[in-house]
Design a protein around this motif. Structure first.
Motif, PDB file in Angstrom:
ATOM      1  N   ALA A   1       2.767  94.480  65.901  1.00 41.09           N
ATOM      2  CA  ALA A   1       1.631  93.591  66.159  1.00 41.09           C
ATOM      3  C   ALA A   1       0.513  93.896  65.183  1.00 41.09           C
ATOM      4  O   ALA A   1       0.216  95.062  64.902  1.00 41.09           O
ATOM      5  CB  ALA A   1       1.126  93.751  67.598  1.00 41.09           C
ATOM      6  N   TYR A   2      -0.104  92.832  64.669  1.00 38.84           N
ATOM      7  CA  TYR A   2      -1.282  92.933  63.811  1.00 38.84           C
ATOM      8  C   TYR A   2      -2.466  92.464  64.638  1.00 38.84           C
ATOM      9  O   TYR A   2      -2.537  91.292  65.023  1.00 38.84           O
ATOM     10  CB  TYR A   2      -1.100  92.097  62.544  1.00 38.84           C
ATOM     11  CG  TYR A   2      -0.049  92.663  61.621  1.00 38.84           C
ATOM     12  CD1 TYR A   2      -0.410  93.535  60.592  1.00 38.84           C
ATOM     13  CD2 TYR A   2       1.298  92.359  61.791  1.00 38.84           C
ATOM     14  CE1 TYR A   2       0.553  94.084  59.753  1.00 38.84           C
ATOM     15  CE2 TYR A   2       2.263  92.904  60.959  1.00 38.84           C
ATOM     16  CZ  TYR A   2       1.890  93.761  59.944  1.00 38.84           C
ATOM     17  OH  TYR A   2       2.840  94.309  59.125  1.00 38.84           O
ATOM     18  N   VAL A   3      -3.363  93.392  64.925  1.00 36.38           N
ATOM     19  CA  VAL A   3      -4.439  93.137  65.877  1.00 36.38           C
ATOM     20  C   VAL A   3      -5.770  93.268  65.158  1.00 36.38           C
ATOM     21  O   VAL A   3      -6.014  94.271  64.468  1.00 36.38           O
ATOM     22  CB  VAL A   3      -4.357  94.118  67.063  1.00 36.38           C
ATOM     23  CG1 VAL A   3      -5.468  93.839  68.065  1.00 36.38           C
ATOM     24  CG2 VAL A   3      -2.988  94.020  67.744  1.00 36.38           C
ATOM     25  N   HIS A   4      -6.635  92.259  65.326  1.00 31.75           N
ATOM     26  CA  HIS A   4      -7.873  92.222  64.544  1.00 31.75           C
ATOM     27  C   HIS A   4      -9.085  91.938  65.418  1.00 31.75           C
ATOM     28  O   HIS A   4      -9.059  91.046  66.271  1.00 31.75           O
ATOM     29  CB  HIS A   4      -7.753  91.167  63.439  1.00 31.75           C
ATOM     30  CG  HIS A   4      -6.696  91.512  62.440  1.00 31.75           C
ATOM     31  ND1 HIS A   4      -5.437  90.960  62.483  1.00 31.75           N
ATOM     32  CD2 HIS A   4      -6.703  92.402  61.409  1.00 31.75           C
ATOM     33  CE1 HIS A   4      -4.711  91.480  61.502  1.00 31.75           C
ATOM     34  NE2 HIS A   4      -5.461  92.344  60.837  1.00 31.75           N
ATOM     35  N   ALA A   5     -10.124  92.711  65.181  1.00 33.27           N
ATOM     36  CA  ALA A   5     -11.388  92.559  65.902  1.00 33.27           C
ATOM     37  C   ALA A   5     -12.297  91.578  65.178  1.00 33.27           C
ATOM     38  O   ALA A   5     -12.254  91.461  63.949  1.00 33.27           O
ATOM     39  CB  ALA A   5     -12.081  93.919  66.025  1.00 33.27           C
ATOM     40  N   GLY A   6     -13.134  90.896  65.955  1.00 29.60           N
ATOM     41  CA  GLY A   6     -14.061  89.926  65.389  1.00 29.60           C
ATOM     42  C   GLY A   6     -15.207  90.587  64.640  1.00 29.60           C
ATOM     43  O   GLY A   6     -15.370  91.811  64.632  1.00 29.60           O
ATOM     44  N   MET A   7     -16.009  89.754  63.998  1.00 29.07           N
ATOM     45  CA  MET A   7     -17.140  90.220  63.211  1.00 29.07           C
ATOM     46  C   MET A   7     -18.436  90.152  64.024  1.00 29.07           C
ATOM     47  O   MET A   7     -18.596  89.286  64.879  1.00 29.07           O
ATOM     48  CB  MET A   7     -17.292  89.370  61.952  1.00 29.07           C
ATOM     49  CG  MET A   7     -16.108  89.449  60.982  1.00 29.07           C
ATOM     50  SD  MET A   7     -15.953  91.046  60.138  1.00 29.07           S
ATOM     51  CE  MET A   7     -14.614  91.805  61.112  1.00 29.07           C
ATOM     52  N   VAL A   8     -19.341  91.071  63.728  1.00 32.66           N
ATOM     53  CA  VAL A   8     -20.639  91.107  64.391  1.00 32.66           C
ATOM     54  C   VAL A   8     -21.703  90.637  63.412  1.00 32.66           C
ATOM     55  O   VAL A   8     -21.744  91.092  62.260  1.00 32.66           O
ATOM     56  CB  VAL A   8     -20.963  92.520  64.900  1.00 32.66           C
ATOM     57  CG1 VAL A   8     -22.311  92.526  65.624  1.00 32.66           C
ATOM     58  CG2 VAL A   8     -19.854  93.028  65.820  1.00 32.66           C
ATOM     59  N   ALA A   9     -22.555  89.746  63.876  1.00 29.41           N
ATOM     60  CA  ALA A   9     -23.606  89.177  63.027  1.00 29.41           C
ATOM     61  C   ALA A   9     -24.973  89.739  63.407  1.00 29.41           C
ATOM     62  O   ALA A   9     -25.167  90.296  64.497  1.00 29.41           O
ATOM     63  CB  ALA A   9     -23.621  87.657  63.156  1.00 29.41           C
ATOM     64  N   LEU A  10     -25.910  89.599  62.502  1.00 30.30           N
ATOM     65  CA  LEU A  10     -27.313  89.927  62.737  1.00 30.30           C
ATOM     66  C   LEU A  10     -28.149  88.862  62.056  1.00 30.30           C
ATOM     67  O   LEU A  10     -27.937  88.569  60.875  1.00 30.30           O
ATOM     68  CB  LEU A  10     -27.649  91.314  62.172  1.00 30.30           C
ATOM     69  CG  LEU A  10     -29.094  91.783  62.365  1.00 30.30           C
ATOM     70  CD1 LEU A  10     -29.371  92.063  63.839  1.00 30.30           C
ATOM     71  CD2 LEU A  10     -29.376  93.030  61.519  1.00 30.30           C
ATOM     72  N   HIS A  11     -29.058  88.252  62.805  1.00 27.33           N
ATOM     73  CA  HIS A  11     -29.914  87.195  62.271  1.00 27.33           C
ATOM     74  C   HIS A  11     -29.085  86.058  61.667  1.00 27.33           C
ATOM     75  O   HIS A  11     -29.407  85.526  60.598  1.00 27.33           O
ATOM     76  CB  HIS A  11     -30.893  87.742  61.225  1.00 27.33           C
ATOM     77  CG  HIS A  11     -31.721  88.890  61.709  1.00 27.33           C
ATOM     78  ND1 HIS A  11     -32.338  88.888  62.951  1.00 27.33           N
ATOM     79  CD2 HIS A  11     -32.027  90.087  61.128  1.00 27.33           C
ATOM     80  CE1 HIS A  11     -32.992  90.031  63.116  1.00 27.33           C
ATOM     81  NE2 HIS A  11     -32.813  90.768  62.027  1.00 27.33           N
ATOM     82  N   GLY A  12     -27.979  85.734  62.320  1.00 26.19           N
ATOM     83  CA  GLY A  12     -27.196  84.572  61.930  1.00 26.19           C
ATOM     84  C   GLY A  12     -26.173  84.797  60.838  1.00 26.19           C
ATOM     85  O   GLY A  12     -25.441  83.885  60.484  1.00 26.19           O
ATOM     86  N   GLU A  13     -26.096  86.031  60.299  1.00 30.47           N
ATOM     87  CA  GLU A  13     -25.118  86.316  59.251  1.00 30.47           C
ATOM     88  C   GLU A  13     -24.307  87.544  59.618  1.00 30.47           C
ATOM     89  O   GLU A  13     -24.823  88.489  60.231  1.00 30.47           O
ATOM     90  CB  GLU A  13     -25.808  86.564  57.903  1.00 30.47           C
ATOM     91  CG  GLU A  13     -26.437  85.327  57.287  1.00 30.47           C
ATOM     92  CD  GLU A  13     -26.888  85.602  55.871  1.00 30.47           C
ATOM     93  OE1 GLU A  13     -26.240  85.113  54.931  1.00 30.47           O
ATOM     94  OE2 GLU A  13     -27.883  86.320  55.708  1.00 30.47           O
ATOM     95  N   LYS A  14     -23.010  87.528  59.241  1.00 34.17           N
ATOM     96  CA  LYS A  14     -22.141  88.663  59.484  1.00 34.17           C
ATOM     97  C   LYS A  14     -22.766  89.930  58.929  1.00 34.17           C
ATOM     98  O   LYS A  14     -23.279  89.950  57.812  1.00 34.17           O
ATOM     99  CB  LYS A  14     -20.777  88.423  58.819  1.00 34.17           C
ATOM    100  CG  LYS A  14     -19.842  89.627  58.863  1.00 34.17           C
ATOM    101  CD  LYS A  14     -18.713  89.483  57.870  1.00 34.17           C
ATOM    102  CE  LYS A  14     -18.317  90.842  57.331  1.00 34.17           C
ATOM    103  NZ  LYS A  14     -17.334  90.774  56.263  1.00 34.17           N
ATOM    104  N   MET A  15     -22.731  91.025  59.731  1.00 31.46           N
ATOM    105  CA  MET A  15     -23.211  92.306  59.227  1.00 31.46           C
ATOM    106  C   MET A  15     -22.398  92.700  58.017  1.00 31.46           C
ATOM    107  O   MET A  15     -21.174  92.705  58.052  1.00 31.46           O
ATOM    108  CB  MET A  15     -23.098  93.387  60.309  1.00 31.46           C
ATOM    109  CG  MET A  15     -24.232  93.373  61.304  1.00 31.46           C
ATOM    110  SD  MET A  15     -24.272  94.890  62.280  1.00 31.46           S
ATOM    111  CE  MET A  15     -25.292  94.319  63.644  1.00 31.46           C
ATOM    112  N   SER A  16     -23.076  93.046  56.947  1.00 32.94           N
ATOM    113  CA  SER A  16     -22.399  93.328  55.690  1.00 32.94           C
ATOM    114  C   SER A  16     -23.206  94.331  54.890  1.00 32.94           C
ATOM    115  O   SER A  16     -24.432  94.220  54.788  1.00 32.94           O
ATOM    116  CB  SER A  16     -22.248  92.025  54.890  1.00 32.94           C
ATOM    117  OG  SER A  16     -22.014  92.267  53.544  1.00 32.94           O
ATOM    118  N   LYS A  17     -22.500  95.309  54.332  1.00 31.51           N
ATOM    119  CA  LYS A  17     -23.183  96.284  53.490  1.00 31.51           C
ATOM    120  C   LYS A  17     -23.790  95.623  52.267  1.00 31.51           C
ATOM    121  O   LYS A  17     -24.861  96.004  51.807  1.00 31.51           O
ATOM    122  CB  LYS A  17     -22.190  97.372  53.078  1.00 31.51           C
ATOM    123  CG  LYS A  17     -21.737  98.229  54.239  1.00 31.51           C
ATOM    124  CD  LYS A  17     -20.677  99.227  53.821  1.00 31.51           C
ATOM    125  CE  LYS A  17     -20.189 100.029  55.009  1.00 31.51           C
ATOM    126  NZ  LYS A  17     -19.115 100.977  54.655  1.00 31.51           N
TER     127      LYS A  17
END
Length: 409
Positions: free
Chosen positions: A273-289
């Motif tokens: 099984a390939y299991v994937h978690a969703g993305m978390v956003a902040l201020h309307g945009e995906k949290m991203s480095k």
């Protein structure tokens, strides 16, 4: 490389249910039936800025997988990597004028501290890319010998056309794959590649960058995907139960890794099984480095936020959902934690047997943590409004919430 200390998982009466979980590769729900030892590989951090809430949400999801399996009286063989040499890490170190290896160790240690505080169960093996290089080189050489890899200006690439199953993890069309490859570390526009999607297996040494002895490959460093393949095959073998990570790893990382492993072994699939978690956003945009819109677990802890509240904030969202971090999300979690702790501090309460059953059923149903939280909320309300006569109930609830949800009351 060492992981972090394990928190004790309380034993519960009865036994949990087998896990039904969404499999990205098939697009549907499957019931996992591991043997006595369940095997899971979860892709770890690139340690140049750890640990933000998006990271925590992903590792929380796979911590729940472990807890469900442990509740079925199985052992769990969990492996996680650390990509402690990669372009983003080197770029951050150069930007900040620090040694890349020192930066990696600093951020990895912070990650360990955050995982400990959040009561995430540690992997049995926690392996850095650098320490895995002696096992990576022979795999790249074997792919080359099989005709599945080729050299381009000193670099070694994997030929995606060597795997007849390529594309069966993500099920994306070529245009979408090419776009994501460009966005997520690939180089689809490099001239001379046999296929624009072909990923790097071994990058020849560049001036000013770290490199290692690659045997017949020459000095260099490994590509991203082969790193995880080498570690997973070494410690888990083929056909392990769950390959996990964030949804941004479906392509190219998990797709490419599966193809590497399948060509190397001649077996299919790499994971059940390939299991994937969703993305978390902040201020309307995906949290991203790259965007810098991050909420760090360590900063929340320094500000006095109880790690149990952070964990409850994560659990309030289904692991596959994309959601947004807000002050209200955290405040709701703090309030819930207060109600739960008050409820289990009483000398007796309503019977807890049905509640434990509800939590087990919710988690077995594709890790439905919000449903599990709602069940505890209902018991708490009954405790607050009516009380009960079962002297053992508060203790059972406290142990169940700890064992199954990882929240210490």
């Amino acid at each position: 490389m060492h992981a972090w200390p394990a928190s004790e998982v309380p034993a519960l009466p009865g036994q949990g249910r087998d896990l039904r979980i969404h499999d990205t590769a098939t697009g549907g729900s499957i019931t996992l039936d591991p043997g006595p030892v369940a095997r899971i590989y979860v892709c770890g951090i690139t340690p140049y800025d750890a640990t933000h809430i998006g990271h925590a949400a992903t590792y929380n999801a796979f911590d729940l997988v472990q807890r469900v399996w442990l509740d079925t009286k199985r052992q769990v063989h969990y492996v996680q990597n650390v990509t402690d040499v990669d372009d983003p890490l080197l770029e951050r170190a150069e930007r900040d004028g620090v040694d890349w290896a020192a930066l990696a160790e600093q951020e990895t240690e912070l990650f360990r501290e955050d995982m400990t505080a959040l009561r995430m169960l540690p992997p049995r093996q926690y392996i850095g890319a650098v320490e895995a290089i002696p096992g990576i080189v022979p795999l790249v050489e074997r792919l080359r010998d099989l005709g599945a890899a080729y050299e381009l200006e000193g670099d070694t690439y994997f030929s995606v056309e060597a795997d007849p199953h390529f594309g069966q993890v993500s099920h994306l069309d070529t245009a979408a794959m090419r776009l994501l490859s460009a966005e997520r570390g690939g180089d689809p526009d490099r001239p001379g590649k046999k296929n624009p999607l072909d990923p790097m297996l071994w990058s020849a040494a560049r001036e000013g960058e770290p490199s290692w002895d690659g045997g017949s490959l020459g000095r260099g460093r490994p590509g991203w995907h082969i790193e995880c393949v080498a570690i997973a095959l070494d410690h888990l073998g083929m056909g392990f139960d769950v390959q996990g990570g964030g949804s941004d790893l479906v392509f190219p990382h998990h797709e490419m890794g599966a193809s590497h492993a399948q060509v190397l072994t001649g077996e299919f699939p790499m994971a059940k099984a390939y299991v994937h978690a969703g993305m978390v956003a902040l201020h309307g945009e995906k949290m991203s480095k790259s965007k810098g819109n991050l909420v760090f677990v360590s900063r929340l802890r320094r500000d006095g936020v109880d790690p149990a509240a952070i964990r409850l904030a994560l659990l309030a969202h289904h692991y596959r959902a994309d959601w947004e971090w807000t002050d209200q999300v955290l405040q709701d979690a703090v309030t819930r934690l207060g109600h739960w702790r008050a409820a289990v501090s009483r000398p007796d309460g309503p019977s807890a047997e049905a509640l434990v059953d509800e939590i087990r059923e919710a988690l077995a149903n594709d890790l439905d943590a919000p449903a599990a939280l709602a069940a505890v909320d209902r018991w708490t309300v009954t405790q607050e409004q009516q009380g009960g006569t079962d002297a053992g109930a508060p203790g059972i609830v406290s142990r169940a919430v700890d064992a199954l949800l990882g929240v210490a009351l």
